[in-house]
Design a protein around this motif. Structure first.
Motif, mmCIF file in Angstrom:
data_model
loop_
_atom_site.group_PDB
_atom_site.id
_atom_site.type_symbol
_atom_site.label_atom_id
_atom_site.label_comp_id
_atom_site.label_asym_id
_atom_site.label_seq_id
_atom_site.Cartn_x
_atom_site.Cartn_y
_atom_site.Cartn_z
ATOM 1 N N GLU A 98 -4.270 -7.312 -5.015
ATOM 2 C CA GLU A 98 -5.117 -7.753 -3.913
ATOM 3 C C GLU A 98 -4.694 -7.080 -2.609
ATOM 4 N N ALA A 99 -3.407 -7.017 -2.380
ATOM 5 C CA ALA A 99 -2.905 -6.390 -1.163
ATOM 6 C C ALA A 99 -3.191 -4.892 -1.162
ATOM 7 N N ALA A 100 -3.030 -4.240 -2.314
ATOM 8 C CA ALA A 100 -3.320 -2.805 -2.409
ATOM 9 C C ALA A 100 -4.807 -2.551 -2.166
ATOM 10 N N ALA A 101 -5.669 -3.370 -2.766
ATOM 11 C CA ALA A 101 -7.120 -3.207 -2.608
ATOM 12 C C ALA A 101 -7.545 -3.395 -1.150
ATOM 13 N N ALA A 102 -6.909 -4.330 -0.465
ATOM 14 C CA ALA A 102 -7.234 -4.573 0.944
ATOM 15 C C ALA A 102 -6.960 -3.345 1.802
ATOM 16 N N LYS A 103 -6.046 -2.502 1.360
ATOM 17 C CA LYS A 103 -5.711 -1.276 2.084
ATOM 18 C C LYS A 103 -6.404 -0.048 1.487
ATOM 19 N N GLY A 104 -7.294 -0.271 0.485
ATOM 20 C CA GLY A 104 -8.030 0.840 -0.100
ATOM 21 C C GLY A 104 -7.274 1.624 -1.148
ATOM 22 N N PRO A 133 -4.980 -1.017 -11.339
ATOM 23 C CA PRO A 133 -3.555 -0.805 -11.594
ATOM 24 C C PRO A 133 -3.091 0.578 -11.163
ATOM 25 N N ARG A 134 -1.768 0.656 -10.965
ATOM 26 C CA ARG A 134 -1.100 1.912 -10.613
ATOM 27 C C ARG A 134 -0.518 2.503 -11.885
ATOM 28 N N PRO A 135 -0.758 3.788 -12.140
ATOM 29 C CA PRO A 135 -0.256 4.399 -13.376
ATOM 30 C C PRO A 135 1.264 4.570 -13.351
ATOM 31 N N ALA A 136 1.827 4.712 -14.520
ATOM 32 C CA ALA A 136 3.251 5.032 -14.616
ATOM 33 C C ALA A 136 3.471 6.406 -13.998
ATOM 34 N N GLY A 137 4.704 6.648 -13.537
ATOM 35 C CA GLY A 137 5.039 7.948 -12.966
ATOM 36 C C GLY A 137 5.545 7.816 -11.544
ATOM 37 N N GLN A 138 5.553 8.936 -10.823
ATOM 38 C CA GLN A 138 6.041 8.983 -9.440
ATOM 39 C C GLN A 138 5.190 8.068 -8.562
ATOM 40 N N GLN A 139 5.837 7.245 -7.755
ATOM 41 C CA GLN A 139 5.143 6.283 -6.905
ATOM 42 C C GLN A 139 5.771 6.225 -5.524
ATOM 43 N N THR A 140 4.953 5.915 -4.531
ATOM 44 C CA THR A 140 5.418 5.502 -3.218
ATOM 45 C C THR A 140 4.758 4.156 -2.960
ATOM 46 N N ILE A 141 5.572 3.121 -2.807
ATOM 47 C CA ILE A 141 5.063 1.763 -2.627
ATOM 48 C C ILE A 141 5.644 1.209 -1.341
ATOM 49 N N GLU A 142 4.789 0.560 -0.547
ATOM 50 C CA GLU A 142 5.258 0.006 0.714
ATOM 51 C C GLU A 142 4.812 -1.434 0.876
ATOM 52 N N ALA A 143 5.706 -2.243 1.409
ATOM 53 C CA ALA A 143 5.376 -3.610 1.812
ATOM 54 C C ALA A 143 5.388 -3.645 3.329
ATOM 55 N N GLU A 144 4.318 -4.156 3.913
ATOM 56 C CA GLU A 144 4.263 -4.329 5.358
ATOM 57 C C GLU A 144 4.480 -5.803 5.655
ATOM 58 N N ILE A 145 5.412 -6.078 6.540
ATOM 59 C CA ILE A 145 5.780 -7.454 6.860
ATOM 60 C C ILE A 145 5.526 -7.704 8.333
ATOM 61 N N VAL A 146 4.815 -8.781 8.645
ATOM 62 C CA VAL A 146 4.654 -9.215 10.023
ATOM 63 C C VAL A 146 5.747 -10.251 10.263
ATOM 64 N N VAL A 147 6.676 -9.926 11.148
ATOM 65 C CA VAL A 147 7.818 -10.799 11.427
ATOM 66 C C VAL A 147 7.415 -11.801 12.505
ATOM 67 N N PRO A 148 7.558 -13.089 12.257
ATOM 68 C CA PRO A 148 7.168 -14.082 13.262
ATOM 69 C C PRO A 148 7.907 -13.866 14.582
ATOM 70 N N ALA A 149 7.200 -14.062 15.682
ATOM 71 C CA ALA A 149 7.797 -13.900 17.008
ATOM 72 C C ALA A 149 8.956 -14.868 17.233
ATOM 73 N N ILE A 150 8.933 -15.998 16.546
ATOM 74 C CA ILE A 150 10.004 -16.986 16.730
ATOM 75 C C ILE A 150 11.222 -16.714 15.850
ATOM 76 N N ALA A 151 11.171 -15.628 15.070
ATOM 77 C CA ALA A 151 12.332 -15.281 14.240
ATOM 78 C C ALA A 151 13.532 -15.021 15.151
ATOM 79 N N PHE A 204 0.834 -1.189 0.000
ATOM 80 C CA PHE A 204 0.000 0.000 0.000
ATOM 81 C C PHE A 204 0.871 1.241 0.000
ATOM 82 N N LEU A 205 0.256 2.424 -0.169
ATOM 83 C CA LEU A 205 0.977 3.693 -0.122
ATOM 84 C C LEU A 205 1.177 4.082 1.330
ATOM 85 N N ALA A 206 2.350 4.611 1.669
ATOM 86 C CA ALA A 206 2.609 5.069 3.029
ATOM 87 C C ALA A 206 3.957 5.740 3.079
#
Length: 143
Positions: A84-90, A94-112, A8-10
């Motif tokens: 699907e991930a972008a839609a889940a965050k509203g 598709p995202r148009p060509a041009g300037q973008q801010t893209i973020e991946a959010e990762i939940v790190v397992p507690a046992i890592a 999502f964007l952030a």
């Protein structure tokens, strides 16, 4: 052990060691790549934000693959559908060509385990084109 991802964007607040993958020609050219928090905390969420310019539309069928390795041995892997991930965050897809801010959010397992690991985030479109590729060391700490 598994990462869950959302795209999502952030914005993020802390710099780190991820850079564009060497030798990989991508449609998205990042100007900055940030990780927050730093270090990443086992059992918590980490945001990876890339700002830059995309030379093409990022659309349906684009997959995000995140791999964490130690000594070239994969220890975590997860894939997600970009739209699907972008839609889940509203966020639109598709995202148009041009300037973008893209973020991946990762939940790190507690046992890592705590330590320094190598991470690669690769995004590939439905035609097999590399949309984005980021790689580098990531530090995981225990809470």
């Amino acid at each position: 052990m598994k990462f869950s991802t959302a795209v999502f964007l952030a914005s993020a607040a802390f710099a780190q060691n991820l850079k564009a993958c060497e030798g990989v020609e991508t449609l998205f050219k990042p100007s900055t790549i940030l990780v927050s928090p730093w270090p990443v905390i086992a059992g918590g969420k980490a945001s990876i934000t890339a700002e830059g310019v995309s030379s093409a539309v990022i659309g349906e069928g684009t997959e995000v693959d995140i791999v964490l390795t130690t000594h070239n041995i994969p220890i975590f892997r997860n894939s997600a559908d970009f739209c699907e991930a972008a839609a889940a965050k509203g966020h639109p897809c598709p995202r148009p060509a041009g300037q973008q801010t893209i973020e991946a959010e990762i939940v790190v397992p507690a046992i890592a385990p705590a330590g320094t690991f190598q991470m690669e985030i690769r995004t590939v479109d439905v035609d097999g084109n590399d949309v984005a590729c980021f790689a580098g060391d990531v530090l995981i700490a225990k809470p």
